[in-house]
Design a protein around this motif. Structure first.
Motif, PDB file in Angstrom:
ATOM      1  N   VAL A 178      53.999  19.232 -39.063  1.00  0.00           N
ATOM      2  CA  VAL A 178      52.559  19.172 -38.856  1.00  0.00           C
ATOM      3  C   VAL A 178      52.145  20.348 -37.982  1.00  0.00           C
ATOM      4  O   VAL A 178      52.724  20.581 -36.927  1.00  0.00           O
ATOM      5  CB  VAL A 178      52.153  17.839 -38.188  1.00  0.00           C
ATOM      6  CG1 VAL A 178      50.663  17.806 -37.898  1.00  0.00           C
ATOM      7  CG2 VAL A 178      52.571  16.660 -39.051  1.00  0.00           C
ATOM      8  N   LYS A 179      51.152  21.085 -38.464  1.00  0.00           N
ATOM      9  CA  LYS A 179      50.606  22.213 -37.699  1.00  0.00           C
ATOM     10  C   LYS A 179      49.209  21.819 -37.246  1.00  0.00           C
ATOM     11  O   LYS A 179      48.272  21.799 -38.050  1.00  0.00           O
ATOM     12  CB  LYS A 179      50.577  23.472 -38.555  1.00  0.00           C
ATOM     13  CG  LYS A 179      51.976  23.915 -38.929  1.00  0.00           C
ATOM     14  CD  LYS A 179      51.989  25.154 -39.784  1.00  0.00           C
ATOM     15  CE  LYS A 179      53.429  25.550 -40.005  1.00  0.00           C
ATOM     16  NZ  LYS A 179      53.782  25.771 -41.355  1.00  0.00           N
ATOM     17  N   PRO A 180      49.054  21.464 -35.970  1.00  0.00           N
ATOM     18  CA  PRO A 180      47.741  21.022 -35.480  1.00  0.00           C
ATOM     19  C   PRO A 180      46.680  22.108 -35.632  1.00  0.00           C
ATOM     20  O   PRO A 180      46.975  23.300 -35.490  1.00  0.00           O
ATOM     21  CB  PRO A 180      47.977  20.725 -34.000  1.00  0.00           C
ATOM     22  CG  PRO A 180      49.451  20.630 -33.837  1.00  0.00           C
ATOM     23  CD  PRO A 180      50.059  21.464 -34.915  1.00  0.00           C
ATOM     24  N   ARG A 181      45.458  21.675 -35.933  1.00  0.00           N
ATOM     25  CA  ARG A 181      44.342  22.618 -35.983  1.00  0.00           C
ATOM     26  C   ARG A 181      44.042  23.067 -34.559  1.00  0.00           C
ATOM     27  O   ARG A 181      44.068  22.273 -33.635  1.00  0.00           O
ATOM     28  CB  ARG A 181      43.096  21.951 -36.572  1.00  0.00           C
ATOM     29  CG  ARG A 181      43.246  21.642 -38.033  1.00  0.00           C
ATOM     30  CD  ARG A 181      42.008  20.959 -38.554  1.00  0.00           C
ATOM     31  NE  ARG A 181      42.473  19.775 -39.275  1.00  0.00           N
ATOM     32  CZ  ARG A 181      41.789  18.693 -39.471  1.00  0.00           C
ATOM     33  NH1 ARG A 181      40.566  18.585 -39.016  1.00  0.00           N
ATOM     34  NH2 ARG A 181      42.288  17.686 -40.142  1.00  0.00           N
ATOM     35  N   GLY A 182      43.745  24.331 -34.409  1.00  0.00           N
ATOM     36  CA  GLY A 182      43.435  24.830 -33.065  1.00  0.00           C
ATOM     37  C   GLY A 182      44.694  24.963 -32.233  1.00  0.00           C
ATOM     38  O   GLY A 182      45.695  25.492 -32.674  1.00  0.00           O
ATOM     39  N   LYS A 183      44.651  24.422 -31.026  1.00  0.00           N
ATOM     40  CA  LYS A 183      45.778  24.543 -30.097  1.00  0.00           C
ATOM     41  C   LYS A 183      46.828  23.487 -30.391  1.00  0.00           C
ATOM     42  O   LYS A 183      46.571  22.471 -30.997  1.00  0.00           O
ATOM     43  CB  LYS A 183      45.284  24.388 -28.657  1.00  0.00           C
ATOM     44  CG  LYS A 183      44.341  25.489 -28.232  1.00  0.00           C
ATOM     45  CD  LYS A 183      43.910  25.294 -26.804  1.00  0.00           C
ATOM     46  CE  LYS A 183      42.930  26.402 -26.405  1.00  0.00           C
ATOM     47  NZ  LYS A 183      42.485  26.252 -25.030  1.00  0.00           N
ATOM     48  N   GLY A 184      48.015  23.737 -29.914  1.00  0.00           N
ATOM     49  CA  GLY A 184      49.098  22.773 -30.066  1.00  0.00           C
ATOM     50  C   GLY A 184      50.248  23.341 -30.857  1.00  0.00           C
ATOM     51  O   GLY A 184      50.066  24.175 -31.739  1.00  0.00           O
ATOM     52  N   LYS A 185      51.453  22.896 -30.515  1.00  0.00           N
ATOM     53  CA  LYS A 185      52.661  23.341 -31.193  1.00  0.00           C
ATOM     54  C   LYS A 185      52.909  22.496 -32.436  1.00  0.00           C
ATOM     55  O   LYS A 185      52.645  21.298 -32.433  1.00  0.00           O
ATOM     56  CB  LYS A 185      53.868  23.170 -30.264  1.00  0.00           C
ATOM     57  CG  LYS A 185      54.025  24.252 -29.240  1.00  0.00           C
ATOM     58  CD  LYS A 185      55.233  24.094 -28.331  1.00  0.00           C
ATOM     59  CE  LYS A 185      56.322  23.193 -28.826  1.00  0.00           C
ATOM     60  NZ  LYS A 185      57.456  23.064 -27.911  1.00  0.00           N
ATOM     61  N   PRO A 186      53.439  23.109 -33.496  1.00  0.00           N
ATOM     62  CA  PRO A 186      53.827  22.327 -34.673  1.00  0.00           C
ATOM     63  C   PRO A 186      54.912  21.312 -34.293  1.00  0.00           C
ATOM     64  O   PRO A 186      55.687  21.544 -33.366  1.00  0.00           O
ATOM     65  CB  PRO A 186      54.386  23.377 -35.636  1.00  0.00           C
ATOM     66  CG  PRO A 186      53.821  24.672 -35.174  1.00  0.00           C
ATOM     67  CD  PRO A 186      53.655  24.542 -33.693  1.00  0.00           C
ATOM     68  N   PHE A 187      54.957  20.188 -35.021  1.00  0.00           N
ATOM     69  CA  PHE A 187      55.957  19.161 -34.742  1.00  0.00           C
ATOM     70  C   PHE A 187      56.357  18.481 -36.048  1.00  0.00           C
ATOM     71  O   PHE A 187      55.626  18.518 -37.030  1.00  0.00           O
ATOM     72  CB  PHE A 187      55.423  18.125 -33.740  1.00  0.00           C
ATOM     73  CG  PHE A 187      54.180  17.415 -34.191  1.00  0.00           C
ATOM     74  CD1 PHE A 187      54.253  16.226 -34.914  1.00  0.00           C
ATOM     75  CD2 PHE A 187      52.926  17.940 -33.909  1.00  0.00           C
ATOM     76  CE1 PHE A 187      53.104  15.578 -35.329  1.00  0.00           C
ATOM     77  CE2 PHE A 187      51.769  17.295 -34.322  1.00  0.00           C
ATOM     78  CZ  PHE A 187      51.860  16.108 -35.038  1.00  0.00           C
ATOM     79  N   MET A 188      57.539  17.874 -36.034  1.00  0.00           N
ATOM     80  CA  MET A 188      58.026  17.122 -37.192  1.00  0.00           C
ATOM     81  C   MET A 188      57.398  15.741 -37.177  1.00  0.00           C
ATOM     82  O   MET A 188      57.192  15.149 -36.119  1.00  0.00           O
ATOM     83  CB  MET A 188      59.545  16.960 -37.141  1.00  0.00           C
ATOM     84  CG  MET A 188      60.337  18.203 -37.452  1.00  0.00           C
ATOM     85  SD  MET A 188      60.034  18.865 -39.101  1.00  0.00           S
ATOM     86  CE  MET A 188      60.614  17.565 -40.158  1.00  0.00           C
ATOM     87  N   ALA A 189      57.113  15.231 -38.374  1.00  0.00           N
ATOM     88  CA  ALA A 189      56.587  13.877 -38.517  1.00  0.00           C
ATOM     89  C   ALA A 189      57.298  13.201 -39.683  1.00  0.00           C
ATOM     90  O   ALA A 189      57.777  13.863 -40.603  1.00  0.00           O
ATOM     91  CB  ALA A 189      55.080  13.911 -38.762  1.00  0.00           C
ATOM     92  N   VAL A 190      57.375  11.884 -39.619  1.00  0.00           N
ATOM     93  CA  VAL A 190      58.003  11.096 -40.672  1.00  0.00           C
ATOM     94  C   VAL A 190      57.297   9.743 -40.731  1.00  0.00           C
ATOM     95  O   VAL A 190      56.874   9.208 -39.704  1.00  0.00           O
ATOM     96  CB  VAL A 190      59.522  10.913 -40.422  1.00  0.00           C
ATOM     97  CG1 VAL A 190      59.796  10.177 -39.124  1.00  0.00           C
ATOM     98  CG2 VAL A 190      60.213  10.210 -41.578  1.00  0.00           C
TER      99      VAL A 190
END
Length: 162
Positions: A28-40
């Motif tokens: 997941v690549k958040p819109r705006g600020k924030g680091k990408p993270f794995m989701a399941v």
């Protein structure tokens, strides 16, 4: 509860353990600020074994080992294989939303969300491909180099090549 006699923050942990099928593994690549993270998404099993019920929990993968294991499961999940895992999820909460399309467009809905902290074992199409080593099984005589080489993540291939 974790507490301390210093000025550290105090908090309560809410952990849910169970077994379930892994689905929708994605970065997941958040819109705006924030680091990408794995989701399941996990279809957690509950109820009688004769009439199994499922609760769907969308999780951010936060444990380092859990993230490595989820990444290794992505190919099997994408190929439509049944990937069943033992899990520990932290801090489950309900997230309200409004359906934006389909037959339910405009209606309210809710989903369960949480943080995937730990995976205790994984089976792909019924075959065990990973089991976490008990914490007591660490050999104190091993060097860090040997421990890294013998980590539970690298011990067992996730799935066999056909």
């Amino acid at each position: 509860m974790s507490t301390s006699h210093t000025s550290e923050a105090k908090f309560f942990d809410l952990h849910t353990t169970g077994i379930g099928y892994l689905n929708r593994i994605r970065e997941v690549k958040p819109r705006g600020k924030g680091k990408p993270f794995m989701a399941v998404a996990i279809a957690a099993l509950h109820g009688s074994t004769d009439e199994v019920e499922y609760s769907y929990i969308d999780c951010n993968v936060v444990g380092t080992d859990a993230e490595k294991l989820i990444r290794r499961c992505q190919e099997a999940v994408d190929a439509g294989k049944k990937v069943l895992a033992g899990f520990r999820i932290g801090d489950i909460w309900a997230d309200a939303f409004t359906y934006e399309k389909g037959d339910k467009k405009g209606l309210p809905g809710a989903s369960l969300k949480g943080r995937l902290l730990f995976i205790s074992w994984i089976k792909v199409d019924g075959e065990t491909v990973y089991e976490a080593k008990p914490k007591d099984s660490v050999d104190p005589d091993n060097s860090d180099r040997d421990s890294a080489r013998n980590s539970p993540i690298s011990d067992v291939p996730l799935h066999q090549s056909a």
